[in-house]
Design an enzyme around this catalytic site. Structure first.
Site, PDB file in Angstrom:
ATOM      1  N   TRP A  55       0.845  -1.198   0.000  1.00  0.00           N
ATOM      2  CA  TRP A  55       0.000   0.000   0.000  1.00  0.00           C
ATOM      3  C   TRP A  55       0.881   1.249   0.000  1.00  0.00           C
ATOM      4  O   TRP A  55       2.043   1.220   0.389  1.00  0.00           O
ATOM      5  CB  TRP A  55      -0.988  -0.005   1.162  1.00  0.00           C
ATOM      6  CG  TRP A  55      -0.462   0.271   2.539  1.00  0.00           C
ATOM      7  CD1 TRP A  55       0.801   0.066   3.017  1.00  0.00           C
ATOM      8  CD2 TRP A  55      -1.211   0.802   3.623  1.00  0.00           C
ATOM      9  NE1 TRP A  55       0.884   0.425   4.335  1.00  0.00           N
ATOM     10  CE2 TRP A  55      -0.327   0.885   4.749  1.00  0.00           C
ATOM     11  CE3 TRP A  55      -2.531   1.221   3.782  1.00  0.00           C
ATOM     12  CZ2 TRP A  55      -0.735   1.360   5.983  1.00  0.00           C
ATOM     13  CZ3 TRP A  55      -2.929   1.698   5.027  1.00  0.00           C
ATOM     14  CH2 TRP A  55      -2.056   1.754   6.102  1.00  0.00           C
ATOM     15  N   SER A  56       0.306   2.334  -0.515  1.00  0.00           N
ATOM     16  CA  SER A  56       1.010   3.602  -0.661  1.00  0.00           C
ATOM     17  C   SER A  56       2.249   3.372  -1.533  1.00  0.00           C
ATOM     18  O   SER A  56       2.141   2.770  -2.604  1.00  0.00           O
ATOM     19  CB  SER A  56       1.349   4.179   0.707  1.00  0.00           C
ATOM     20  OG  SER A  56       1.755   5.526   0.591  1.00  0.00           O
ATOM     21  N   PHE A  57       3.446   3.798  -1.101  1.00  0.00           N
ATOM     22  CA  PHE A  57       4.624   3.556  -1.925  1.00  0.00           C
ATOM     23  C   PHE A  57       4.912   2.068  -2.061  1.00  0.00           C
ATOM     24  O   PHE A  57       5.666   1.646  -2.945  1.00  0.00           O
ATOM     25  CB  PHE A  57       5.836   4.285  -1.346  1.00  0.00           C
ATOM     26  CG  PHE A  57       7.007   4.358  -2.290  1.00  0.00           C
ATOM     27  CD1 PHE A  57       6.899   5.029  -3.503  1.00  0.00           C
ATOM     28  CD2 PHE A  57       8.215   3.757  -1.979  1.00  0.00           C
ATOM     29  CE1 PHE A  57       7.964   5.091  -4.381  1.00  0.00           C
ATOM     30  CE2 PHE A  57       9.284   3.825  -2.848  1.00  0.00           C
ATOM     31  CZ  PHE A  57       9.164   4.495  -4.054  1.00  0.00           C
ATOM     32  N   HIS A  72      -6.199   8.685   0.093  1.00  0.00           N
ATOM     33  CA  HIS A  72      -5.088   7.834  -0.283  1.00  0.00           C
ATOM     34  C   HIS A  72      -5.302   6.429   0.268  1.00  0.00           C
ATOM     35  O   HIS A  72      -5.601   6.248   1.450  1.00  0.00           O
ATOM     36  CB  HIS A  72      -3.799   8.442   0.263  1.00  0.00           C
ATOM     37  CG  HIS A  72      -2.560   7.689  -0.081  1.00  0.00           C
ATOM     38  ND1 HIS A  72      -2.328   7.151  -1.327  1.00  0.00           N
ATOM     39  CD2 HIS A  72      -1.467   7.367   0.675  1.00  0.00           C
ATOM     40  CE1 HIS A  72      -1.152   6.557  -1.332  1.00  0.00           C
ATOM     41  NE2 HIS A  72      -0.618   6.665  -0.133  1.00  0.00           N
TER      42      HIS A  72
END
Length: 401
Positions: A229-231, A372
Site C-alpha cells: 500500500w502507498s509507496f 489515499h
C-alpha cells in the site's frame, strides 16, 4: 471530521480518525487532543498527543492489573495510535530525540496489545543482510495446527507495522488468513532505530521475507500473497518481480515509474539521471513554501532516502522504475486505481506491463472511498481485494481451501 484549519495538521490527524472504525482511535479523544494544539506549533502537537497516549495507556495498565484483558487490549491499541501521531510532524534528519522516544512508546504499547489481542499476534525478527527486520505475524485462531493462506504486507514511506496491522492484518485474520507484516529499509524501526534507508531493489528485501514465511508451519508456502500500500504499490511489485514463489499480488495503488509523475518540465526529465542536482534544486525550491509538500519531500523523503537535497531526491527516484521489471510478474495481480488518489495515475501503465493475469479495480467518489489508499472506506477496499484474493487462491469459508 475536520479538526484543524492547518492542512498539515489535518492531514496527520486523519491518520488517527480513519482508525476509529477498527478500534485504533476514538473521536472524542482526538477532538480533546486537538483542543490542546496551537496552529502550526509542532511542540504543542507532540505534547498533546503524547499526553493522550500516556493517559490511555495508564488506564489500560490499570485494566490489565485487574485482569480485564479486553479493556486493556483496547486501550493499548489506541495508545499505540496516539504515540505514533505525536511524532509524525517531527520527521526529518537528524532524528529528533522526541521522535525516537515516542516511537519506543508506540512499540511498547503495541507489544502490550499483542500479548492481549483476541487472536495470536507474534512479534518476530526476519533475518536480513546480517541483521533483522521487525515483523509481526498475526494468525486466526483456526490457524493452530493448520498451514493457512497468508498475506504479506509491504509498507510505504511513513507508516510501520503497527499502522499496517489495522489495514492488512485485521481484515486478513477475520477471513482466516495468516498475515505477516514487515518493515523494510526506510520504514518503521528499520529507519528510526537501525538507520536503514530506502532502496529500489525490493526483491532483495522481499526474498528473505518469503524465506521466513515459507519456514513457518502456520503458513501455506504455496499460497502466499503480497499486498503493498502507498509507496508499497511500487515496492511490492518490484519485490514480486524477483520471486516466483508468490501466488498473488495486490498493488494499492498501482505505481509504475513514479519519477515520471513528478512536476518537472520535459527538458529536465530528459536529462535524468545525469542532470546537475543543483539545477533541480533551483526549480524545486518553491516546494518548501507549501507545508504539506515540505513535510512530504523535504522532511520525510530526504530522511527516508538518506539525502540532503530535493535535486538528489529526484535523481535517486529515477532508479525506482517498474518499466523494466513488471513483465517478470507472472502471478495473478490486482491493481488498484482511485480517482481521488494522485499516486494512482500510473495504475493502468502497470496493469498493461504485467506478465501474467491481471485485474483492475477502480474506486470512484460515489463509492465513498476517497483518500489515499481508500482511507475513508477500507471496508469496501477489503471486500473487493479479499474477495478477489479468495477466488485467486481458491480460499473458501474461514480461509480454508
Amino acid at each position: 471530521m475536520h479538526l484543524f484549519d492547518d492542512p498539515l495538521f489535518q492531514m496527520h490527524a486523519e491518520r488517527a480518525l480513519t482508525l476509529i472504525g477498527r478500534g485504533g482511535a476514538e473521536y472524542g479523544e482526538c477532538v480533546t487532543t486537538a483542543g490542546h494544539i496551537r496552529a502550526g506549533d509542532r511542540d504543542s502537537w507532540y505534547r498533546a498527543w503524547s499526553a493522550t497516549a500516556s493517559r490511555v495507556a495508564a488506564a489500560a495498565e490499570q485494566s490489565a492489573a485487574q485482569g480485564h484483558r479486553v479493556s486493556a487490549a483496547d486501550g493499548f491499541w489506541r495508545a499505540t495510535t496516539y504515540n505514533r501521531m505525536s511524532y509524525q510532524p517531527l520527521f526529518g534528519s537528524p532524528v529528533d530525540p522526541r521522535l525516537e522516544a515516542a516511537f519506543k512508546r508506540e512499540r511498547d504499547c503495541f507489544g502490550r496489545y499483542a500479548a492481549l489481542a483476541p487472536h495470536p499476534v507474534e512479534l518476530v525478527e526476519v533475518p536480513f543482510e546480517g541483521a533483522t527486520l521487525p515483523g509481526c505475524l498475526c494468525l486466526p485462531d483456526s490457524a493452530r495446527g493448520h498451514a493457512r493462506p497468508t498475506l504479506v504486507g509491504v509498507n510505504g514511506y511513513d507508516s510501520n507495522i503497527h499502522e499496517m496491522y489495522w489495514a492488512h492484518a485485521l481484515p486478513a485474520v477475520r477471513r482466516g488468513y495468516a498475515c505477516l507484516l514487515v518493515d523494510g529499509p526506510g520504514q518503521g524501526r528499520a529507519l528510526v532505530q537501525q538507520g536503514l534507508r530506502m532502496r529500489p531493489d525490493w526483491e532483495t528485501v522481499l526474498r528473505p521475507v518469503i524465506d521466513y514465511a515459507s519456514g513457518r508451519p502456520e503458513i501455506d508456502a504455496e499460497r502466499i500473497a503480497v499486498m503493498g500500500w502507498s509507496f508499497g504499490g511500487y515496492l511490492a511489485p518490484r519485490g514480486v518481480s524477483g520471486d516466483q514463489r508468490v501466488a498473488a499480488l495486490i498493488a494499492d495503488p498501482g505505481l509504475f515509474d513514479p519519477v515520471d509523475v513528478l512536476p518537472l518540465p520535459p527538458e529536465l526529465k530528459e536529462q535524468l539521471p545525469d542532470i546537475d542536482p543543483e539545477v533541480l534544486d533551483a526549480y524545486l525550491a518553491p516546494v518548501a513554501d507549501d507545508p504539506v509538500m515540505r513535510w512530504r519531500l523535504v522532511q520525510r523523503a530526504l530522511w527516508v532516502h538518506g539525502l540532503d537535497s530535493l535535486g538528489a531526491y529526484v535523481i535517486e527516484m529515477d532508479r525506482y522504475r517498474l518499466s523494466g521489471a513488471a513483465g517478470r510478474i507472472t502471478c495473478p495481480t490486482l491493481v488498484v486505481a482511485n480517482d481521488d488518489d494522485p499516486l494512482a495515475a500510473q495504475a493502468e501503465l502497470l496493469l498493461d506491463a504485467l506478465g501474467g493475469p491481471r485485474t483492475l479495480v477502480r474506486f470512484r467518489a460515489e463509492d465513498g472511498a476517497k483518500g489515499h489508499c481508500q482511507a475513508w472506506n477500507r471496508s469496501l477496499f477489503d471486500q473487493r481485494a479479499f474477495d478477489w484474493l479468495d477466488a485467486t487462491l481458491r480460499v473458501g469459508r474461514h480461509g480454508e481451501g
